[in-house]
Write a protein that holds these residues in place. Sequence first.
Motif, PDB file in Angstrom:
ATOM      1  N   GLU A 115       0.831  -1.209   0.000  1.00 44.69           N
ATOM      2  CA  GLU A 115       0.000   0.000   0.000  1.00 44.69           C
ATOM      3  C   GLU A 115       0.866   1.259   0.000  1.00 44.69           C
ATOM      4  O   GLU A 115       0.651   2.205   0.758  1.00 44.69           O
ATOM      5  CB  GLU A 115      -0.945  -0.007   1.201  1.00 44.69           C
ATOM      6  CG  GLU A 115      -1.936  -1.160   1.180  1.00 44.69           C
ATOM      7  CD  GLU A 115      -2.929  -1.110   2.319  1.00 44.69           C
ATOM      8  OE1 GLU A 115      -2.506  -0.839   3.462  1.00 44.69           O
ATOM      9  OE2 GLU A 115      -4.113  -1.354   2.075  1.00 44.69           O
ATOM     10  N   ALA A 116       1.854   1.274  -0.875  1.00 47.00           N
ATOM     11  CA  ALA A 116       2.781   2.398  -0.951  1.00 47.00           C
ATOM     12  C   ALA A 116       2.127   3.593  -1.643  1.00 47.00           C
ATOM     13  O   ALA A 116       1.327   3.431  -2.572  1.00 47.00           O
ATOM     14  CB  ALA A 116       4.043   1.986  -1.705  1.00 47.00           C
ATOM     15  N   ASP A 117       2.470   4.785  -1.172  1.00 57.23           N
ATOM     16  CA  ASP A 117       1.973   6.018  -1.779  1.00 57.23           C
ATOM     17  C   ASP A 117       2.941   6.561  -2.822  1.00 57.23           C
ATOM     18  O   ASP A 117       2.555   7.374  -3.674  1.00 57.23           O
ATOM     19  CB  ASP A 117       1.755   7.095  -0.704  1.00 57.23           C
ATOM     20  CG  ASP A 117       0.801   6.639   0.375  1.00 57.23           C
ATOM     21  OD1 ASP A 117      -0.356   6.315   0.020  1.00 57.23           O
ATOM     22  OD2 ASP A 117       1.193   6.581   1.547  1.00 57.23           O
ATOM     23  N   ALA A 118       4.206   6.152  -2.729  1.00 55.17           N
ATOM     24  CA  ALA A 118       5.213   6.682  -3.639  1.00 55.17           C
ATOM     25  C   ALA A 118       6.382   5.716  -3.737  1.00 55.17           C
ATOM     26  O   ALA A 118       6.585   4.869  -2.859  1.00 55.17           O
ATOM     27  CB  ALA A 118       5.705   8.054  -3.169  1.00 55.17           C
ATOM     28  N   VAL A 119       7.148   5.863  -4.817  1.00 51.16           N
ATOM     29  CA  VAL A 119       8.376   5.100  -5.025  1.00 51.16           C
ATOM     30  C   VAL A 119       9.505   6.096  -5.210  1.00 51.16           C
ATOM     31  O   VAL A 119       9.359   7.074  -5.957  1.00 51.16           O
ATOM     32  CB  VAL A 119       8.261   4.188  -6.264  1.00 51.16           C
ATOM     33  CG1 VAL A 119       9.569   3.456  -6.496  1.00 51.16           C
ATOM     34  CG2 VAL A 119       7.123   3.193  -6.099  1.00 51.16           C
ATOM     35  N   ILE A 120      10.627   5.875  -4.523  1.00 50.20           N
ATOM     36  CA  ILE A 120      11.753   6.799  -4.600  1.00 50.20           C
ATOM     37  C   ILE A 120      12.974   6.054  -5.134  1.00 50.20           C
ATOM     38  O   ILE A 120      13.391   5.052  -4.549  1.00 50.20           O
ATOM     39  CB  ILE A 120      12.075   7.424  -3.228  1.00 50.20           C
ATOM     40  CG1 ILE A 120      10.831   8.099  -2.641  1.00 50.20           C
ATOM     41  CG2 ILE A 120      13.207   8.433  -3.365  1.00 50.20           C
ATOM     42  CD1 ILE A 120      11.033   8.655  -1.253  1.00 50.20           C
ATOM     43  N   PHE A 121      13.549   6.556  -6.224  1.00 48.86           N
ATOM     44  CA  PHE A 121      14.727   5.943  -6.830  1.00 48.86           C
ATOM     45  C   PHE A 121      15.992   6.645  -6.341  1.00 48.86           C
ATOM     46  O   PHE A 121      15.983   7.849  -6.072  1.00 48.86           O
ATOM     47  CB  PHE A 121      14.637   6.026  -8.355  1.00 48.86           C
ATOM     48  CG  PHE A 121      13.674   5.031  -8.948  1.00 48.86           C
ATOM     49  CD1 PHE A 121      14.144   3.899  -9.594  1.00 48.86           C
ATOM     50  CD2 PHE A 121      12.303   5.217  -8.851  1.00 48.86           C
ATOM     51  CE1 PHE A 121      13.265   2.965 -10.123  1.00 48.86           C
ATOM     52  CE2 PHE A 121      11.409   4.299  -9.383  1.00 48.86           C
ATOM     53  CZ  PHE A 121      11.900   3.173 -10.020  1.00 48.86           C
TER      54      PHE A 121
END
Length: 605
Positions: free
Chosen positions: A256-262
């Motif tokens: 249930e992630a709101d964002a992905v950070i690379f």
Amino acid sequence: MLRVNGEVDGVRQSILSVLDSLYDVRMPQNQLWTLELLETLAEVTAFIGRELAVYSDRKGHITDVRIGNNGTVALGVIEGRRGGGRLSGVRCIHTHPESSGRLSAMDISSQKQLRLDAMVAVGVMDGKPVDIHVGVPSPANPDETDILGPYTADKEDFNALLEYIDDAEKTLRETMDDIADGAERVILVGIQKPDDRQLNGFSEADVSMAELGELAKTAGAMVVGKMMQNKDRKSAATYIGQGKLEELHMSVQVLEADAVIFDEELSGAQQRNIEAVVGVKVLDRTGLILDIFAQHARSREGILQVELAQLEYRLPRLTGLGTTMSRLGAGIGTRGPGESKLETDRRHIRSRMNVLKQQLEDIKRQRGVLRSDRKKGGLPIISIVGYTNAGKSTLLNTLTKSDVLVEDKLFATLDTTTRKYTFANGGIALLTDTVGFIRKLPHHLLDAFKSTLEEVVLSDLILIVADASDPQTEDHIRIVDEILAELGAGEKPVVIALNKSDKIDATHPLPLVHDDRPMIPISATTGAGLQALAEALQDRVFENRVRSWFLFPYAEGALLGWLHENGKIYQTDYVEEGTLVDAELEKSVLGHVAKFQTKKHSEAL
């Protein structure tokens, strides 16, 4: 309607019908599999020569049936996912054609990423299930996987395995209790290359990912998952490989992630392509750092610098941003100038950037006047630099008894602060606190903060503060040196303070730093080592300066004005022979007034 997913092309309709009928199977809630189910999967696997995967929930319902290739089966979107403080409630049974049931690295990774109750691998030989291994969350640490087995297909007692799963979920709930509600849930993604440097037993990619986690926490996010791909080079289209991108998509849903950070800067096209697959906001390391700066900027100059850096970063991405551009909500990556500005055309944004640059130029001129006043005062300047959160502001407060904001967060200090410091010999210097450095520091920030960082370039001495309790201390100093060189301050004299030495003990010894510059272990909190540090600074600051008495005849009044411009005057007396002055100046300009020195009072510092 066909409900079998995956690589169904080329598979006979009769086989698809057999697999489709599995949706009608109801397994007992006290079992992870049944003999009949495994025999059916093994028979079909042997016939088509491909992996099969079946998902079930805790009530025994089959929720997904998938066909893979002869090497692996891509896991699909998991339905019925649960909150981040719990396991997914989903079990996966998959086959290994003509192979053992030992779990592969991908099997284990999927179990961790998706927080599956269990990952069951079934070895198939001659159309029969031969050995079964089960990966379950470790009750000691649900982020790790314990591998149990081998078991036989006719196993009936699953009590021990189900208790294992229950214990893991209890631990997970307890772990998540102290996590703040409402924080954005993020997944971190990075690439590890074969030629990555090793830093004290850790790859540089691992160290960088750990820093990314700290950055995310500083921005107010909760890290719910991490993903690292071993890859020779990043994909031009999606940064990570297509298979890993699908795995990331599943992780976003399950966690249930709101964002992905690379962990590296993405192009606009990469950002758009990734968002199209994962369906949530996608950020990169640069955008995350800019967001933290936007939160911490307090002064007018700092706010303008951050806005300029954000606009320079976002301008070439206007056509590439997907989900991020379409959202007007809050969260990481949306603070600062505001998204309404970014939805205007490029002309308006460039116009805004020109206004910001002009305003910063005005502030730079004002700062130049202050520097000129300091130069007239003849006070040497010591710039305090170092890795973010190394304790620079705490050290400034302790030395000068000031109250600069101190927080145990990355980039708590953005605005330059200058304070006077008096040494034991009576000499006075200006100590200047600066913004912290970090690996992969965005060039947008260096460019926007140039007026602030000019303090470093124009300083007489640089004090590098490093966290001695961090195992990567030597690498942090290396990164600081690289940034100093990029700023044009690489040739300045340097003293290194190994801060937080009070945390050093037998288990965390003082780091071995291969450096021939003065290096003083200190603790800005307890005061340990500060006297030795002050002596080292005094020696370096004043080694090229001379304090002396000068007697200027009244006819040489112009030289007195020159001394005011080029030195520091401590005392002035008027005697019969002329003006008697106690002054300090650089040895390099001493010759201009050397003949007026009064030897009786002369004193070299």
